[in-house]
Write a protein that holds these residues in place. Structure first.
Motif, PDB file in Angstrom:
ATOM      1  N   GLY A 180      -0.187   3.294  10.647  1.00 43.59           N
ATOM      2  CA  GLY A 180       0.007   2.408   9.505  1.00 43.59           C
ATOM      3  C   GLY A 180      -1.097   2.479   8.478  1.00 43.59           C
ATOM      4  O   GLY A 180      -0.917   2.006   7.347  1.00 43.59           O
ATOM      5  N   ILE A 181      -2.230   3.095   8.826  1.00 49.00           N
ATOM      6  CA  ILE A 181      -3.296   3.173   7.817  1.00 49.00           C
ATOM      7  C   ILE A 181      -2.889   4.052   6.639  1.00 49.00           C
ATOM      8  O   ILE A 181      -3.441   3.902   5.545  1.00 49.00           O
ATOM      9  N   GLU A 182      -1.908   4.956   6.833  1.00 46.74           N
ATOM     10  CA  GLU A 182      -1.443   5.714   5.664  1.00 46.74           C
ATOM     11  C   GLU A 182      -0.837   4.758   4.642  1.00 46.74           C
ATOM     12  O   GLU A 182      -0.976   4.967   3.425  1.00 46.74           O
ATOM     13  N   ASN A 183      -0.170   3.694   5.101  1.00 48.77           N
ATOM     14  CA  ASN A 183       0.379   2.690   4.194  1.00 48.77           C
ATOM     15  C   ASN A 183      -0.728   1.888   3.523  1.00 48.77           C
ATOM     16  O   ASN A 183      -0.593   1.473   2.358  1.00 48.77           O
ATOM     17  N   MET A 184      -1.825   1.684   4.237  1.00 49.66           N
ATOM     18  CA  MET A 184      -2.941   0.945   3.654  1.00 49.66           C
ATOM     19  C   MET A 184      -3.574   1.731   2.509  1.00 49.66           C
ATOM     20  O   MET A 184      -3.913   1.171   1.458  1.00 49.66           O
ATOM     21  N   PHE A 185      -3.729   3.035   2.709  1.00 41.80           N
ATOM     22  CA  PHE A 185      -4.245   3.862   1.613  1.00 41.80           C
ATOM     23  C   PHE A 185      -3.298   3.820   0.410  1.00 41.80           C
ATOM     24  O   PHE A 185      -3.736   3.751  -0.744  1.00 41.80           O
ATOM     25  N   GLU A 186      -2.000   3.851   0.673  1.00 46.17           N
ATOM     26  CA  GLU A 186      -1.039   3.798  -0.427  1.00 46.17           C
ATOM     27  C   GLU A 186      -1.099   2.450  -1.145  1.00 46.17           C
ATOM     28  O   GLU A 186      -0.951   2.386  -2.375  1.00 46.17           O
ATOM     29  N   LEU A 187      -1.297   1.376  -0.406  1.00 47.30           N
ATOM     30  CA  LEU A 187      -1.419   0.074  -1.055  1.00 47.30           C
ATOM     31  C   LEU A 187      -2.615   0.040  -2.005  1.00 47.30           C
ATOM     32  O   LEU A 187      -2.531  -0.508  -3.118  1.00 47.30           O
ATOM     33  N   SER A 188      -3.731   0.617  -1.599  1.00 44.87           N
ATOM     34  CA  SER A 188      -4.887   0.664  -2.500  1.00 44.87           C
ATOM     35  C   SER A 188      -4.597   1.529  -3.714  1.00 44.87           C
ATOM     36  O   SER A 188      -4.991   1.197  -4.842  1.00 44.87           O
ATOM     37  N   ARG A 189      -3.896   2.650  -3.504  1.00 46.38           N
ATOM     38  CA  ARG A 189      -3.560   3.515  -4.646  1.00 46.38           C
ATOM     39  C   ARG A 189      -2.658   2.794  -5.634  1.00 46.38           C
ATOM     40  O   ARG A 189      -2.828   2.899  -6.849  1.00 46.38           O
TER      41      ARG A 189
END
Length: 676
Positions: free
Chosen positions: A213-222
């Motif tokens: 799920g950290i890939e989603n966290m990076f996308e949220l920051s982007r």
């Protein structure tokens, strides 16, 4: 070019000094900075398929992507129903939700879009104040947000949140964005136990699905500019450095992590490369790159997907790939391309999409295989899941029929990408049109690629100084380029053509990627464990760090034929059907071998790409004539392999016809090799 940098807002905020910092366990600061060189896809729905690619996508939308949500109770309920027991229900229906959400917006399919909207509204409505969105399972409710929750809870949640991010990309629904932000506001700071007895291994990778799920966290920051999500994601990755950085980047040790379920290998192995986009740590990138190079060398089948029985199992004509891996290998290589812009990942994505993907579904996209192998001969049964290599609308477990629906929309929406400097990279090819919502970019790609070698890009609207990057495939020796009919000398950076021009409306770029048949000579290669060929199924279930492969050992000689990104094969079909036939009515002669001269003086025949397009053997738009020998090859029907010594030739120089693999339900793609 002055571009809309909303998709790189996090990087822009960093440049302005608006950073977030957190302390890792070892006291080092983690300050996320999104690299302006990294790429992101356009908003979902801005890049749409056309031509044969659209027709194939429409078959998916009328086929499994629509019907399994009507015909099967599990998928009718899906994520909208919180009362299911185990996390696996939510894993499998999350795959499906992600697939129909993306495909719906790519095709403006009202039924699929409305289905996605209803699911998102149901999940938003039931979210708890602490961010929890999963099921009513009491254990999950109580342990969510803690380190000791079942890994499958976070894994299945992460898959659903991919779908929610796609939905947000298409709709900009603020309720969905707020839901996602609450899910990941306090993601647990999981860590690798470096003090445990056993070294980093495939069992650890399986458990690491919980941090995907950290890939989603990076996308949220982007997407939002709120760097707290990227900061926390980097903290988690920092906590796992003793595992993947030490093992993959420094020691280059893969013989324990190679004992791994294919999905559990593909999903966590990409995470360091995503972290690299935000921290520029070359060891993070090396960890992912090295891991996928190892996969290429030891478990990559000629059809473009890794073997997975359901564990990695080398390279063999009858070695199976689980259909989940067709999707997950593609998804991971999309992320590696985003991190690097390296054209080799575009090559791998295309080979997967144009071979393994059509090989996994029937022509109408109404049935799929759980597993496929390069050679599919009536009467030869893969020693994995008794019905896994039969065409069915639904298999058990239901992960593969669900996950395969993600592959085609993921291919389409990631064909073109943009980086933080505004450069557009056309990573993979096919007929499509990129038209951004602000109207500032409108580029069409007209082509019958990969069945033809010419692509025409028309710039309907583009900034005057727009930088365009076009991938040159590794298999292409002499590409040519023209702008408005005038030949242009090709300039490259990092393997991609780079075009800088004073563009005007209506400019045309023609790219020709000449294809020719290529004979690949190789050996089957299998993992050895305790001095013997590792069993193809069940060996690694419950794996632990005490298990380490002896290595991968070359076995029988073999050969196959590529044509550009396409694997070509000889048909075993003599009837117009897709089903596996147990009484062997479709039996035909298969005991052919290729020689180093099989393609000497070969002829390529082409016909028009038929519309509406179908991956059906009667519709193949090209064929290659070749020569083969009939040989004395009697493989074990239960565990077939290439002969360990060259078989005796019974008859020489027999004419055979090879057509692209994806058009064949029954085929020989990997042949024994003789005559060296």
């Amino acid at each position: 070019m002055k571009i809309n940098l909303k998709i790189f807002v996090a990087g822009a905020m960093v440049a302005c000094g608006l950073t977030a910092t957190a302390n890792s366990a070892n006291g080092n600061d983690i300050t996320p900075r999104l690299s302006s060189k990294s790429y992101a896809p356009f908003e979902l729905g801005e890049l749409k398929p056309e031509g044969w690619l659209k027709e194939w996508a429409q078959k998916a939308a009328r086929g499994m992507t629509r019907t399994i949500g009507i015909d099967f109770t599990e998928f009718v309920r899906g994520w909208a129903d919180p009362t299911q027991g185990g996390w696996w229900h939510y894993e499998q229906t999350a795959y499906y939700t992600d697939g129909f959400t993306r495909l719906g917006f790519l095709l403006d399919d009202t039924l699929l879009i409305n289905r996605s909207r209803r699911v998102m509204e149901a999940v938003v409505a039931r979210q708890k104040p602490n961010g929890y969105i999963h099921s009513t399972n009491k254990d999950y409710v109580e342990k969510w947000g803690t380190l000791d929750a079942d890994y499958g809870l976070y894994w299945s949640e992460g898959i659903f949140c991919r779908a929610a991010l796609a939905y947000y990309s298409a709709t900009k629904d603020p309720k969905v964005l707020e839901m996602l932000k609450r899910v990941y506001a306090d993601f647990p700071l999981f860590a690798y136990n470096a003090a445990k007895k056993d070294p980093f291994n495939g069992g650890d990778l399986d458990n690491m699905r919980k941090i995907c799920g950290i890939e989603n966290m990076f996308e949220l920051s982007r997407l939002t500019g709120d760097l707290r999500f990227a900061t926390r994601a980097l903290e988690v990755l920092r906590n796992y450095e003793p595992a993947y950085v030490e093992t993959w980047a420094r020691k280059k040790d893969f013989l324990r992590t190679a004992i791994c379920h294919g999905v559990s290998y593909n999903e966590p192995a990409k995470l360091p490369a995503i972290g690299y986009m935000w921290n520029n740590n070359p060891e993070y990138l090396a960890a992912s790159v090295n891991t996928y190079e190892f996969l290429q060398q030891n478990s990559m089948l000629p059809n473009g997907s890794n073997s997975s029985n359901e564990y990695l199992h080398g390279i063999g004509a009858f070695e199976a790939t689980e259909s989940c891996d067709i999707t997950d290998f593609m998804w991971s290589n999309i992320w590696l391309a985003r991190a690097t812009g390296d054209p080799r990942y575009g090559d791998r994505i295309e080979k997967d999409a144009f071979n393994a993907l059509p090989g996994a579904v029937n022509p109408s996209f109404t049935q799929c295989l759980y597993t496929q192998a390069p050679n599919r001969i009536p009467g030869f049964h893969l020693r994995i899941r008794d019905d896994g290599n039969y065409y069915k609308e639904m298999h058990w477990p239901t992960c593969c029929p669900a996950n395969i629906n993600r592959a085609l929309p993921n291919y389409i929406m990631n064909m073109a990408m943009i980086n933080g400097e505004g450069d557009i990279l056309w990573l993979t090819y096919g007929p499509a049109r990129l038209k951004t919502r602000d109207g500032k970019t409108d580029i069409s790609c007209e082509t019958d690629y990969p069945f033809r070698d010419k692509l025409t890009f028309t710039l309907h609207a583009v900034a005057q100084n727009q930088v365009l990057r076009l991938r040159i495939p590794e298999w292409c020796e002499n590409p040519s380029l023209s702008v408005n009919g005038k030949a242009v000398k090709i300039a490259t950076e990092g393997g991609n053509i780079v075009l800088r021009n004073k563009w005007k409306q209506g400019d045309k770029i023609e790219l020709t990627l000449p294809m020719k048949p290529r004979l690949v000579l190789a050996n089957e290669k299998f993992p050895f464990y305790k001095g013997a060929k590792a069993p193809s199924w069940g060996m690694m279930v419950g794996s632990n760090g005490g298990m380490v492969l002896d290595g991968f050992i070359d076995q029988g000689r073999c050969a196959w034929v590529n044509y550009g990104p396409l694997l070509c094969a000889m048909s075993m079909q003599r009837a117009n059907r897709d089903y596996f036939d147990n009484n062997e009515e479709l039996w035909t002669e298969f005991r052919y071998a290729l020689t180093p001269k099989s393609l000497d003086n070969c002829k390529i025949d082409t016909t028009e790409v038929k519309h509406p397009f179908m991956w059906h053997y009667q519709n193949a738009p090209l064929s290659i004539s070749a020569k083969a020998n009939l040989v004395d090859w009697q493989p074990d029907k239960g565990d077939p392999v290439m002969p360990l010594t060259a078989p005796a030739t019974l008859k020489q120089d027999i004419d055979i016809k090879l057509i692209p693999y994806g058009f064949l339900a029954y085929r020989i793609a990997m042949f024994p090799l003789v005559g060296e």
